[in-house]
Design a protein around this motif. Structure first.
Motif, PDB file in Angstrom:
ATOM      1  N   GLY A 258       0.821  -1.207   0.000  1.00 11.30           N
ATOM      2  CA  GLY A 258       0.000   0.000   0.000  1.00 11.30           C
ATOM      3  C   GLY A 258       0.850   1.250   0.000  1.00 11.30           C
ATOM      4  N   GLY A 259       0.264   2.354  -0.454  1.00 12.79           N
ATOM      5  CA  GLY A 259       0.968   3.630  -0.461  1.00 12.79           C
ATOM      6  C   GLY A 259       1.158   4.163   0.952  1.00 12.79           C
ATOM      7  N   GLU A 260       2.155   5.029   1.103  1.00 18.86           N
ATOM      8  CA  GLU A 260       2.475   5.539   2.433  1.00 18.86           C
ATOM      9  C   GLU A 260       1.404   6.473   2.974  1.00 18.86           C
ATOM     10  OE1 GLU A 260       6.674   6.855   2.734  1.00 18.86           O
ATOM     11  OE2 GLU A 260       6.836   6.008   0.729  1.00 18.86           O
ATOM     12  N   THR A 261       0.729   7.207   2.090  1.00 15.02           N
ATOM     13  CA  THR A 261      -0.267   8.175   2.544  1.00 15.02           C
ATOM     14  C   THR A 261      -1.616   7.533   2.804  1.00 15.02           C
ATOM     15  OG1 THR A 261       0.837   9.914   1.277  1.00 15.02           O
ATOM     16  CG2 THR A 261      -1.424  10.343   1.994  1.00 15.02           C
ATOM     17  N   HIS A 262      -2.083   6.723   1.834  1.00 11.28           N
ATOM     18  CA  HIS A 262      -3.435   6.178   1.931  1.00 11.28           C
ATOM     19  C   HIS A 262      -3.472   4.743   2.430  1.00 11.28           C
ATOM     20  CE1 HIS A 262      -5.226   9.676  -0.075  1.00 11.28           C
ATOM     21  NE2 HIS A 262      -4.124   9.684  -0.813  1.00 11.28           N
ATOM     22  N   GLY A 263      -2.363   4.067   2.442  1.00  6.94           N
ATOM     23  CA  GLY A 263      -2.322   2.721   2.983  1.00  6.94           C
ATOM     24  C   GLY A 263      -3.118   1.719   2.179  1.00  6.94           C
ATOM     25  N   LEU A 264      -3.470   0.618   2.836  1.00  8.47           N
ATOM     26  CA  LEU A 264      -4.176  -0.474   2.172  1.00  8.47           C
ATOM     27  C   LEU A 264      -5.669  -0.191   2.075  1.00  8.47           C
ATOM     28  CD1 LEU A 264      -2.400  -3.386   4.055  1.00  8.47           C
ATOM     29  CD2 LEU A 264      -2.144  -2.887   1.619  1.00  8.47           C
ATOM     30  N   SER A 265      -6.253  -0.560   0.943  1.00 10.24           N
ATOM     31  CA  SER A 265      -7.692  -0.445   0.769  1.00 10.24           C
ATOM     32  C   SER A 265      -8.381  -1.589   1.511  1.00 10.24           C
ATOM     33  CB  SER A 265      -8.066  -0.534  -0.715  1.00 10.24           C
ATOM     34  OG  SER A 265      -7.425   0.473  -1.457  1.00 10.24           O
ATOM     35  N   PRO A 266      -9.597  -1.346   2.031  1.00  8.15           N
ATOM     36  CA  PRO A 266     -10.357  -2.453   2.620  1.00  8.15           C
ATOM     37  C   PRO A 266     -10.522  -3.610   1.639  1.00  8.15           C
ATOM     38  CG  PRO A 266     -11.388  -0.359   3.159  1.00  8.15           C
ATOM     39  CD  PRO A 266     -10.295  -0.054   2.177  1.00  8.15           C
ATOM     40  N   ALA A 267     -10.634  -3.303   0.337  1.00 10.42           N
ATOM     41  CA  ALA A 267     -10.773  -4.354  -0.669  1.00 10.42           C
ATOM     42  C   ALA A 267      -9.545  -5.255  -0.704  1.00 10.42           C
ATOM     43  CB  ALA A 267     -11.006  -3.730  -2.041  1.00 10.42           C
ATOM     44  N   ALA A 268      -8.362  -4.689  -0.460  1.00 10.05           N
ATOM     45  CA  ALA A 268      -7.142  -5.495  -0.435  1.00 10.05           C
ATOM     46  C   ALA A 268      -7.184  -6.472   0.735  1.00 10.05           C
ATOM     47  CB  ALA A 268      -5.920  -4.586  -0.329  1.00 10.05           C
ATOM     48  N   LEU A 269      -7.653  -5.989   1.875  1.00 17.11           N
ATOM     49  CA  LEU A 269      -7.741  -6.844   3.058  1.00 17.11           C
ATOM     50  C   LEU A 269      -8.790  -7.938   2.869  1.00 17.11           C
ATOM     51  CD1 LEU A 269      -7.576  -3.970   5.690  1.00 17.11           C
ATOM     52  CD2 LEU A 269      -5.737  -5.538   5.078  1.00 17.11           C
ATOM     53  N   ARG A 270      -9.893  -7.584   2.213  1.00 17.15           N
ATOM     54  CA  ARG A 270     -10.926  -8.598   1.972  1.00 17.15           C
ATOM     55  C   ARG A 270     -10.432  -9.675   1.008  1.00 17.15           C
ATOM     56  NH1 ARG A 270     -14.503  -4.054   2.215  1.00 17.15           N
ATOM     57  NH2 ARG A 270     -14.418  -3.793  -0.059  1.00 17.15           N
ATOM     58  N   LEU A 271      -9.688  -9.257  -0.031  1.00 19.12           N
ATOM     59  CA  LEU A 271      -9.137 -10.225  -0.975  1.00 19.12           C
ATOM     60  C   LEU A 271      -8.168 -11.162  -0.271  1.00 19.12           C
ATOM     61  CD1 LEU A 271      -8.761 -11.318  -3.830  1.00 19.12           C
ATOM     62  CD2 LEU A 271      -7.024  -9.561  -4.211  1.00 19.12           C
ATOM     63  N   ALA A 272      -7.309 -10.601   0.582  1.00 22.65           N
ATOM     64  CA  ALA A 272      -6.357 -11.434   1.321  1.00 22.65           C
ATOM     65  C   ALA A 272      -7.093 -12.429   2.223  1.00 22.65           C
ATOM     66  CB  ALA A 272      -5.423 -10.552   2.145  1.00 22.65           C
ATOM     67  N   ALA A 273      -8.129 -11.950   2.912  1.00 22.91           N
ATOM     68  CA  ALA A 273      -8.888 -12.825   3.813  1.00 22.91           C
ATOM     69  C   ALA A 273      -9.573 -13.950   3.040  1.00 22.91           C
ATOM     70  CB  ALA A 273      -9.913 -12.008   4.586  1.00 22.91           C
ATOM     71  N   SER A 274     -10.071 -13.648   1.844  1.00 23.02           N
ATOM     72  CA  SER A 274     -10.794 -14.652   1.055  1.00 23.02           C
ATOM     73  C   SER A 274      -9.881 -15.742   0.523  1.00 23.02           C
ATOM     74  CB  SER A 274     -11.523 -13.973  -0.110  1.00 23.02           C
ATOM     75  OG  SER A 274     -10.595 -13.511  -1.091  1.00 23.02           O
ATOM     76  N   THR A 275      -8.565 -15.472   0.480  1.00 26.57           N
ATOM     77  CA  THR A 275      -7.611 -16.468  -0.020  1.00 26.57           C
ATOM     78  C   THR A 275      -6.838 -17.141   1.105  1.00 26.57           C
ATOM     79  OG1 THR A 275      -5.811 -14.854  -0.271  1.00 26.57           O
ATOM     80  CG2 THR A 275      -7.320 -15.121  -2.142  1.00 26.57           C
ATOM     81  N   GLY A 276      -7.187 -16.818   2.350  1.00 25.40           N
ATOM     82  CA  GLY A 276      -6.449 -17.366   3.481  1.00 25.40           C
ATOM     83  C   GLY A 276      -5.100 -16.724   3.668  1.00 25.40           C
ATOM     84  N   GLY A 277      -4.967 -15.486   3.192  1.00 25.84           N
ATOM     85  CA  GLY A 277      -3.691 -14.784   3.281  1.00 25.84           C
ATOM     86  C   GLY A 277      -3.399 -14.250   4.664  1.00 25.84           C
ATOM     87  N   LYS A 278      -2.233 -13.646   4.802  1.00 25.37           N
ATOM     88  CA  LYS A 278      -1.771 -13.162   6.105  1.00 25.37           C
ATOM     89  C   LYS A 278      -1.382 -11.696   6.035  1.00 25.37           C
ATOM     90  CE  LYS A 278       0.008 -17.747   7.257  1.00 25.37           C
ATOM     91  NZ  LYS A 278       1.214 -18.565   7.568  1.00 25.37           N
ATOM     92  N   ARG A 279      -1.306 -11.096   7.199  1.00 28.58           N
ATOM     93  CA  ARG A 279      -0.816  -9.727   7.320  1.00 28.58           C
ATOM     94  C   ARG A 279       0.630  -9.806   7.780  1.00 28.58           C
ATOM     95  NH1 ARG A 279      -0.652  -5.938  11.392  1.00 28.58           N
ATOM     96  NH2 ARG A 279      -1.827  -7.200  12.863  1.00 28.58           N
TER      97      ARG A 279
END
Length: 322
Positions: A258-279
């Motif tokens: 994610g960009g330094e100013t705006h960070g990660l989009s909620p959509a990015a987090l949802r995509l990661a969660a749907s694939t069993g991804g990690k933070r």
């Protein structure tokens, strides 16, 4: 054996150089990009990019380029003073090229790049600084990424500052730009696990007692403040959090930066969660807010590469056992 013409004063083609360099809308509408310098133009020609017009200040500049490729372009000799006027480089090389916007599906990437490609992908989310994006693309090419996806909100990869910082990466790794989040999964190989880079330390993510790196930790709503009102904290999924150097890279895998100013989009987090991804977190000294996004991308990609190669070596070793 090459024919060229000398530009007359007021040649209208010369005005396109500045327009292409400064206007994303013009680049998109007309399908053109501007490349400057021998290295970038040579890389583009060898990858199959189609040249339309090459502006040069001395014939010697053309001798450094593949003759068969530049014969397809209009060759225009101009004064070096004019190139200095158009260029935003401190020391222009005297060579500019207008190219058709490259299509990743039609490019022929270097054999060495393809031979070292890994099932590792990069997704850029709200990377708006041209220098950062160019550096990230350079790291992606260096790590052997299979593909780079840019979501809407990222700076145009064909902006001159991005091209300069990329140092030829645009012609070494496929770059798919201007994607909305709904179309991102269709550009990923089947079974891809998506992980996100987050600057929250999993040991202190809750702001209280240290948590186990394997404990699911709710990703910080601060990741995307511009979406906070419409999404709300409840719309941000929980992801298992861990340090970047722990095991996470299982082929195929994609990393979101994610960009330094705006960070990660909620959509990015949802995509990661749907694939069993990690933070994934890169620990920094307390008091340091975060790493530059380009630095973080480099660390994540080369750690992912290390893990994938190590896993491949382990599997290869098991196959050789009697």
């Amino acid at each position: 054996g090459l024919w060229y013409e000398k530009a007359a004063p007021g040649d209208r083609r010369l005005g396109k150089v500045v327009t292409i360099a400064k206007s994303k809308k013009f680049r998109d509408n007309h399908g053109k990009v501007l490349l400057e310098g021998h290295r970038l133009i040579k890389d583009a020609l060898e990858a199959g990019a189609v040249p339309q017009t090459l502006f040069f200040s001395t014939v010697g500049h053309l001798k450094l380029l593949p003759e068969a490729e530049i014969k397809r372009a209009s060759l225009v000799k101009v004064k070096f003073e004019d190139i200095k006027t158009w260029s935003d480089l401190i020391t222009p090389q005297g060579l500019l090229g207008i190219f058709s916007k490259p299509d990743p599906a039609k490019m022929s990437y270097p054999a060495a790049q393809l031979a070292n490609s890994l099932p590792l992908l990069l997704i850029c989310d709200n990377i708006r600084d041209p220098g950062n994006l160019g550096t990230i693309l350079r790291s992606a090419a260096g790590a052997g990424c299979e593909k780079v996806l840019l979501t809407k909100g990222c700076v145009d990869p064909w902006e001159p500052k991005v091209l300069r910082a990329g140092m030829g990466a645009h012609f070494r790794v496929p770059i798919i730009a201007n994607l909305d989040w709904e179309s991102v999964p269709t550009n990923l190989p089947a079974g891809t696990q998506v992980c996100v880079a987050d600057n929250n330390d999993p040991d202190t993510a809750a702001g209280s007692a240290p948590a186990s790196p394997k404990t699911p930790v709710k990703s910080s709503p601060k990741a995307a403040p511009e979406h906070e009102d419409e999404e709300g904290a409840a719309g941000i999924p929980e992801l298992a959090a861990q340090h970047y150097y722990e095991d996470w890279a299982r082929a195929p895998v994609a990393v979101v930066i994610g960009g330094e100013t705006h960070g990660l989009s909620p959509a990015a987090l949802r995509l990661a969660a749907s694939t069993g991804g990690k933070r994934l977190s890169i620990p920094v000294v307390p008091g340091v807010d975060s790493l530059n996004s380009a630095i973080a991308a480099g660390i994540m990609l080369f750690e992912g590469k290390r893990q994938l190669l190590w896993r491949h070596k382990q599997e290869d070793g098991r196959q050789k056992l009697p």
